[in-house]
Design a protein around this motif. Sequence first.
Motif, PDB file in Angstrom:
ATOM      1  N   THR A  47       7.031 -41.002  55.375  1.00 49.96           N
ATOM      2  CA  THR A  47       7.442 -40.871  56.777  1.00 49.96           C
ATOM      3  C   THR A  47       6.728 -39.699  57.440  1.00 49.96           C
ATOM      4  OG1 THR A  47       9.366 -39.586  56.047  1.00 49.96           O
ATOM      5  CG2 THR A  47       9.695 -41.938  56.441  1.00 49.96           C
ATOM      6  N   GLU A  48       6.601 -39.800  58.751  1.00 51.18           N
ATOM      7  CA  GLU A  48       5.953 -38.734  59.516  1.00 51.18           C
ATOM      8  C   GLU A  48       6.704 -37.417  59.360  1.00 51.18           C
ATOM      9  OE1 GLU A  48       3.356 -38.607  61.774  1.00 51.18           O
ATOM     10  OE2 GLU A  48       2.659 -40.673  61.573  1.00 51.18           O
ATOM     11  N   GLU A  49       8.023 -37.498  59.295  1.00 50.58           N
ATOM     12  CA  GLU A  49       8.820 -36.292  59.105  1.00 50.58           C
ATOM     13  C   GLU A  49      10.171 -36.667  58.520  1.00 50.58           C
ATOM     14  OE1 GLU A  49      10.714 -35.705  63.539  1.00 50.58           O
ATOM     15  OE2 GLU A  49       8.713 -34.895  63.163  1.00 50.58           O
TER      16      GLU A  49
ATOM     17  N   ASN B 249       4.146 -33.837  53.169  1.00 47.43           N
ATOM     18  CA  ASN B 249       3.519 -33.412  54.417  1.00 47.43           C
ATOM     19  C   ASN B 249       2.015 -33.218  54.262  1.00 47.43           C
ATOM     20  OD1 ASN B 249       5.805 -33.491  56.026  1.00 47.43           O
ATOM     21  ND2 ASN B 249       6.385 -31.384  55.585  1.00 47.43           N
TER      22      ASN B 249
ATOM     23  N   THR C 241       0.508 -36.549  54.818  1.00 45.21           N
ATOM     24  CA  THR C 241       0.482 -36.862  56.251  1.00 45.21           C
ATOM     25  C   THR C 241      -0.594 -36.062  56.970  1.00 45.21           C
ATOM     26  OG1 THR C 241       2.819 -37.489  56.286  1.00 45.21           O
ATOM     27  CG2 THR C 241       1.853 -36.819  58.375  1.00 45.21           C
TER      28      THR C 241
ATOM     29  N   ARG D 200      -3.680 -37.876  59.014  1.00 40.45           N
ATOM     30  CA  ARG D 200      -3.935 -37.644  60.431  1.00 40.45           C
ATOM     31  C   ARG D 200      -5.329 -37.070  60.672  1.00 40.45           C
ATOM     32  NH1 ARG D 200       1.788 -34.619  61.787  1.00 40.45           N
ATOM     33  NH2 ARG D 200       3.059 -36.473  62.243  1.00 40.45           N
TER      34      ARG D 200
ATOM     35  N   GLN E 112       0.524 -45.948  55.761  1.00 43.62           N
ATOM     36  CA  GLN E 112       1.462 -44.888  55.383  1.00 43.62           C
ATOM     37  C   GLN E 112       2.146 -45.188  54.057  1.00 43.62           C
ATOM     38  OE1 GLN E 112       2.928 -44.119  59.875  1.00 43.62           O
ATOM     39  NE2 GLN E 112       4.105 -42.950  58.388  1.00 43.62           N
TER      40      GLN E 112
END
Length: 251
Positions: free
Chosen positions: A59-61, A119, A122, A126, A237
Amino acid sequence: MSTAMDETLESKLLETIIPSRARIPDDPAPGNYVVIDVAQFSTTVPELFANGAEYVYITEERGNEPEFKSDHPRAKIGGGSGPNYEGEEGYDFFNSPSFVQDVDVAGRPTAMTSTNGGNAVTDLRRAGGDDVEIYVGGLTNGKAVADHLRESDRETFLVAAGSRGKPSPEDTVGALFIAHHLHGRPLTDERRAAYREVVQFGKGPKYEDKPRIKRTDLYEYTLAFDSRNAVPKLEGQRLVDVTTAGGDRDD
């Protein structure tokens, strides 16, 4: 293995080891990137695959996992450790290789992130775009990841995720451990014992006053060198295990 050969190898590694998540470049060079967060993300992810998870959605966050579950009702989702490391209400597991042993993930999608390793995945996704391929490796699956990447014609970078923006000894050890396998130079018994001690004494004392699950995670899972064969690779993702045939299935 001679001392001179060791020094040559580890000198080369200085060019390919990223010492913490905070040092991930804004514009990463094309190549393979292995995210190493020994305690716990890079140990929990291979355990999820060992227990049959279809994939691990990053997940993004933290906090986005319930939304993922609403879209994928069969999914099992991971959150924070919660009070006394028993997990958070509304979540099925947390970032613990021993806790996930009792969670039915077989054939199911899963979703999670983590402060450091998750993180870092991620951040790389990005920043890197299509030129960056992202893997997750630790002490338990480091040989499997290295074996998979050894024949690649792309440069491999080892991202020792660290903690709070700073390097951590266990992740540096994880990077060196994978690098030895990657370059076809398996560890001597003496060096393996030294790496084990760095991780054990770097983390163990911090866990003495915490619930037993932390010590179980460390001594029974994190330090189980070469015990898993999963090679988690990020597709979109999703981390999928590229050693299995079912990695690309949709729900």
